[in-house]
Structure formats: structure tokens, C-alpha cells
Design a protein around this motif. Structure first.
Motif, PDB file in Angstrom:
ATOM      1  N   ARG A  98       0.871  -1.169   0.000  1.00 16.74           N
ATOM      2  CA  ARG A  98       0.000   0.000   0.000  1.00 16.74           C
ATOM      3  C   ARG A  98       0.903   1.213   0.000  1.00 16.74           C
ATOM      4  NH1 ARG A  98      -1.268   2.256   5.003  1.00 16.74           N
ATOM      5  NH2 ARG A  98      -3.432   2.610   4.357  1.00 16.74           N
ATOM      6  N   SER A  99       0.324   2.375  -0.238  1.00 14.70           N
ATOM      7  CA  SER A  99       1.117   3.585  -0.393  1.00 14.70           C
ATOM      8  C   SER A  99       1.835   3.966   0.900  1.00 14.70           C
ATOM      9  CB  SER A  99       0.199   4.735  -0.834  1.00 14.70           C
ATOM     10  OG  SER A  99       0.931   5.925  -0.977  1.00 14.70           O
ATOM     11  N   LEU A 100       3.124   4.112   0.827  1.00 18.11           N
ATOM     12  CA  LEU A 100       4.016   4.673   1.843  1.00 18.11           C
ATOM     13  C   LEU A 100       4.163   3.863   3.131  1.00 18.11           C
ATOM     14  CD1 LEU A 100       3.216   8.488   1.591  1.00 18.11           C
ATOM     15  CD2 LEU A 100       5.110   7.231   0.561  1.00 18.11           C
ATOM     16  N   TYR A 101       3.058   3.574   3.791  1.00 16.28           N
ATOM     17  CA  TYR A 101       3.135   2.979   5.124  1.00 16.28           C
ATOM     18  C   TYR A 101       2.429   1.625   5.173  1.00 16.28           C
ATOM     19  CZ  TYR A 101       4.537   7.701   6.347  1.00 16.28           C
ATOM     20  OH  TYR A 101       5.193   8.901   6.388  1.00 16.28           O
ATOM     21  N   TYR A 102       3.010   0.691   5.917  1.00 18.79           N
ATOM     22  CA  TYR A 102       2.327  -0.579   6.113  1.00 18.79           C
ATOM     23  C   TYR A 102       1.101  -0.363   6.995  1.00 18.79           C
ATOM     24  CZ  TYR A 102       4.171  -0.588  10.842  1.00 18.79           C
ATOM     25  OH  TYR A 102       4.448  -0.260  12.139  1.00 18.79           O
ATOM     26  N   SER A 103       0.255  -1.359   7.016  1.00 19.70           N
ATOM     27  CA  SER A 103      -0.883  -1.385   7.937  1.00 19.70           C
ATOM     28  C   SER A 103      -0.981  -2.783   8.517  1.00 19.70           C
ATOM     29  CB  SER A 103      -2.183  -1.027   7.214  1.00 19.70           C
ATOM     30  OG  SER A 103      -3.306  -1.272   8.033  1.00 19.70           O
ATOM     31  N   LYS A 104      -1.491  -2.884   9.720  1.00 24.71           N
ATOM     32  CA  LYS A 104      -1.696  -4.186  10.343  1.00 24.71           C
ATOM     33  C   LYS A 104      -2.984  -4.838   9.859  1.00 24.71           C
ATOM     34  CE  LYS A 104       0.486  -2.494  14.592  1.00 24.71           C
ATOM     35  NZ  LYS A 104       0.305  -2.280  16.043  1.00 24.71           N
ATOM     36  N   LEU A 105      -3.801  -4.110   9.123  1.00 26.33           N
ATOM     37  CA  LEU A 105      -5.120  -4.581   8.726  1.00 26.33           C
ATOM     38  C   LEU A 105      -5.120  -5.049   7.283  1.00 26.33           C
ATOM     39  CD1 LEU A 105      -7.226  -1.715  10.325  1.00 26.33           C
ATOM     40  CD2 LEU A 105      -6.648  -3.947  11.296  1.00 26.33           C
ATOM     41  N   PRO A 106      -5.454  -6.304   7.028  1.00 27.22           N
ATOM     42  CA  PRO A 106      -5.435  -6.822   5.653  1.00 27.22           C
ATOM     43  C   PRO A 106      -6.318  -6.036   4.687  1.00 27.22           C
ATOM     44  CG  PRO A 106      -5.673  -8.619   7.239  1.00 27.22           C
ATOM     45  CD  PRO A 106      -5.803  -7.349   8.004  1.00 27.22           C
ATOM     46  N   ASN A 107      -7.444  -5.524   5.174  1.00 28.48           N
ATOM     47  CA  ASN A 107      -8.374  -4.863   4.240  1.00 28.48           C
ATOM     48  C   ASN A 107      -7.903  -3.480   3.817  1.00 28.48           C
ATOM     49  OD1 ASN A 107      -8.828  -3.420   6.541  1.00 28.48           O
ATOM     50  ND2 ASN A 107     -10.981  -3.982   6.770  1.00 28.48           N
ATOM     51  N   GLU A 108      -6.757  -3.046   4.306  1.00 31.40           N
ATOM     52  CA  GLU A 108      -6.204  -1.764   3.870  1.00 31.40           C
ATOM     53  C   GLU A 108      -5.193  -1.912   2.746  1.00 31.40           C
ATOM     54  OE1 GLU A 108      -4.957   0.636   7.164  1.00 31.40           O
ATOM     55  OE2 GLU A 108      -7.014   0.874   7.900  1.00 31.40           O
ATOM     56  N   TYR A 109      -5.063  -3.116   2.220  1.00 31.97           N
ATOM     57  CA  TYR A 109      -4.167  -3.375   1.100  1.00 31.97           C
ATOM     58  C   TYR A 109      -4.980  -3.727  -0.148  1.00 31.97           C
ATOM     59  CZ  TYR A 109      -0.409  -3.806   4.543  1.00 31.97           C
ATOM     60  OH  TYR A 109       0.505  -3.574   5.540  1.00 31.97           O
ATOM     61  N   ASN A 110      -4.509  -3.284  -1.280  1.00 34.94           N
ATOM     62  CA  ASN A 110      -5.171  -3.619  -2.535  1.00 34.94           C
ATOM     63  C   ASN A 110      -4.434  -4.689  -3.326  1.00 34.94           C
ATOM     64  OD1 ASN A 110      -7.297  -1.750  -2.291  1.00 34.94           O
ATOM     65  ND2 ASN A 110      -5.971  -0.097  -2.984  1.00 34.94           N
ATOM     66  N   ASP A 111      -3.132  -4.744  -3.176  1.00 38.47           N
ATOM     67  CA  ASP A 111      -2.322  -5.640  -3.994  1.00 38.47           C
ATOM     68  C   ASP A 111      -1.683  -6.710  -3.123  1.00 38.47           C
ATOM     69  OD1 ASP A 111      -1.453  -2.661  -5.626  1.00 38.47           O
ATOM     70  OD2 ASP A 111      -2.700  -4.227  -6.498  1.00 38.47           O
ATOM     71  N   TRP A 112      -1.928  -7.958  -3.509  1.00 35.03           N
ATOM     72  CA  TRP A 112      -1.454  -9.116  -2.758  1.00 35.03           C
ATOM     73  C   TRP A 112      -0.728 -10.086  -3.673  1.00 35.03           C
ATOM     74  CZ3 TRP A 112      -2.284 -10.111   2.506  1.00 35.03           C
ATOM     75  CH2 TRP A 112      -3.127  -9.209   3.159  1.00 35.03           C
ATOM     76  N   GLY A 113       0.203 -10.820  -3.098  1.00 38.64           N
ATOM     77  CA  GLY A 113       0.785 -11.945  -3.799  1.00 38.64           C
ATOM     78  C   GLY A 113      -0.092 -13.176  -3.653  1.00 38.64           C
ATOM     79  N   GLN A 114       0.339 -14.279  -4.274  1.00 40.98           N
ATOM     80  CA  GLN A 114      -0.460 -15.503  -4.274  1.00 40.98           C
ATOM     81  C   GLN A 114      -0.191 -16.363  -3.043  1.00 40.98           C
ATOM     82  OE1 GLN A 114       2.428 -15.210  -5.732  1.00 40.98           O
ATOM     83  NE2 GLN A 114       3.495 -17.111  -5.170  1.00 40.98           N
ATOM     84  N   GLY A 115       0.865 -16.040  -2.313  1.00 41.34           N
ATOM     85  CA  GLY A 115       1.186 -16.775  -1.099  1.00 41.34           C
ATOM     86  C   GLY A 115       2.208 -17.875  -1.324  1.00 41.34           C
ATOM     87  N   THR A 116       2.924 -18.207  -0.255  1.00 49.03           N
ATOM     88  CA  THR A 116       3.872 -19.312  -0.272  1.00 49.03           C
ATOM     89  C   THR A 116       3.715 -20.095   1.026  1.00 49.03           C
ATOM     90  OG1 THR A 116       6.211 -19.914  -0.604  1.00 49.03           O
ATOM     91  CG2 THR A 116       5.789 -17.924   0.679  1.00 49.03           C
ATOM     92  N   GLN A 117       3.706 -21.410   0.910  1.00 50.79           N
ATOM     93  CA  GLN A 117       3.444 -22.270   2.066  1.00 50.79           C
ATOM     94  C   GLN A 117       4.711 -22.439   2.901  1.00 50.79           C
ATOM     95  OE1 GLN A 117       0.475 -24.000   3.107  1.00 50.79           O
ATOM     96  NE2 GLN A 117       1.742 -24.387   4.923  1.00 50.79           N
ATOM     97  N   VAL A 118       4.565 -22.261   4.189  1.00 53.08           N
ATOM     98  CA  VAL A 118       5.624 -22.554   5.154  1.00 53.08           C
ATOM     99  C   VAL A 118       5.103 -23.609   6.112  1.00 53.08           C
ATOM    100  CG1 VAL A 118       6.980 -21.636   7.071  1.00 53.08           C
ATOM    101  CG2 VAL A 118       6.685 -20.282   4.988  1.00 53.08           C
ATOM    102  N   THR A 119       5.829 -24.705   6.218  1.00 54.88           N
ATOM    103  CA  THR A 119       5.451 -25.781   7.115  1.00 54.88           C
ATOM    104  C   THR A 119       6.622 -26.071   8.055  1.00 54.88           C
ATOM    105  OG1 THR A 119       4.021 -26.751   5.424  1.00 54.88           O
ATOM    106  CG2 THR A 119       4.625 -28.149   7.297  1.00 54.88           C
ATOM    107  N   VAL A 120       6.348 -26.002   9.344  1.00 49.76           N
ATOM    108  CA  VAL A 120       7.381 -26.237  10.346  1.00 49.76           C
ATOM    109  C   VAL A 120       7.017 -27.511  11.101  1.00 49.76           C
ATOM    110  CG1 VAL A 120       8.664 -25.284  12.290  1.00 49.76           C
ATOM    111  CG2 VAL A 120       7.700 -23.750  10.546  1.00 49.76           C
ATOM    112  N   SER A 121       7.880 -28.497  11.020  1.00 55.04           N
ATOM    113  CA  SER A 121       7.623 -29.777  11.675  1.00 55.04           C
ATOM    114  C   SER A 121       8.246 -29.781  13.069  1.00 55.04           C
ATOM    115  CB  SER A 121       8.197 -30.914  10.841  1.00 55.04           C
ATOM    116  OG  SER A 121       9.603 -30.794  10.735  1.00 55.04           O
ATOM    117  N   SER A 122       7.602 -30.505  13.967  1.00 49.73           N
ATOM    118  CA  SER A 122       8.096 -30.561  15.357  1.00 49.73           C
ATOM    119  C   SER A 122       9.090 -31.692  15.553  1.00 49.73           C
ATOM    120  CB  SER A 122       6.920 -30.727  16.308  1.00 49.73           C
ATOM    121  OG  SER A 122       6.188 -31.890  15.974  1.00 49.73           O
TER     122      SER A 122
END
Length: 122
Positions: A98-122
Motif C-alpha cells: 500500500r502507499s508509503l506505510y504498512y498497515s496491520k489490517l489486511p483490508n487496507e491493502y489492494n495488492d497481494w501476492g499468491q502466497g507461499t506455504q511454510v510448514t514447520v515440523s516438530s
């Protein structure tokens, strides 16, 4: 509009590290703030850190001291270094801008990536 592509996810043992990357195209990230989020199955999307256009970063307590965000404006890329990973860090990780500053709220962003999976095994 900015196109974002995350990479670097994978399977890692607890205590291990991963470095995620968020590569942007379409526009330079110089004047953008960026947030990293994660979403585990059945849970809401969670903010795990953000960086302003100036490079100032913020982390919630859940990842403070373990996650670090860095900007590489020359490569139009932002990284999320994740150390001391725990099984509860398992999720799909997303970057958003988003413009200039991050936000903690997802709905304040317009542009997103598709995501990448992170799996941590115990």
C-alpha cells in the motif's frame, strides 16, 4: 497496480530458518509500504510484520526477535527472514503493498501476492 510474487517457502524443522522473498513488478516499491501476513487453515489472516517506504519496520510480539524484514529497492524485492521457527508458524505467507506505510489490517491493502506455504515440523 503492483504484481507481487512470493517465494522461498518450504518444509523446515522446528528451530530452523527460512527466507521469504516478495518480488514486485509493474511499479517500483520505493514509495510503498509492505506488510507480511500469514493464514493457517481455519484461522484469520494474521499480520506478522511490515516495513514503511523509509525502511522502518514493525513486528508483533508473536514474531519479535525471530522475524526480520529487509527491503532491496534496487531489486524491487522485500525479504522476510524467519529464524527459530516453531510449528505454530505453519501457514501460507502473503505479502501486500500500500502507499508509503504498512498497515496491520489486511483490508487496507489492494495488492497481494499468491502466497507461499511454510510448514514447520516438530
Amino acid at each position: 497496480q503492483v504484481q507481487l510474487v512470493e517465494s522461498g517457502g518450504g518444509l523446515v524443522q522446528a528451530g530452523g530458518s527460512l527466507r521469504l522473498s516478495c518480488a514486485a513488478s509493474g511499479r517500483t516499491l520505493v514509495n510503498y509500504g509492505l506488510g507480511w501476513f500469514r493464514q493457517a487453515p481455519g484461522k484469520e489472516r494474521e499480520f506478522v510484520g511490515g516495513v514503511n517506504w523509509s525502511g522502518v519496520a514493525y513486528y508483533p510480539n508473536s514474531v519479535m526477535g525471530r522475524f526480520t524484514i529487509s527491503r532491496d529497492d534496487a531489486k524491487n524485492t522485500v525479504h522476510l527472514q524467519m529464524n527459530s521457527l516453531k510449528p505454530e508458524d505453519t501457514a501460507v505467507y502473503y505479502c501486500a503493498v500500500r502507499s508509503l506505510y504498512y498497515s496491520k489490517l489486511p483490508n487496507e491493502y489492494n495488492d497481494w501476492g499468491q502466497g507461499t506455504q511454510v510448514t514447520v515440523s516438530s
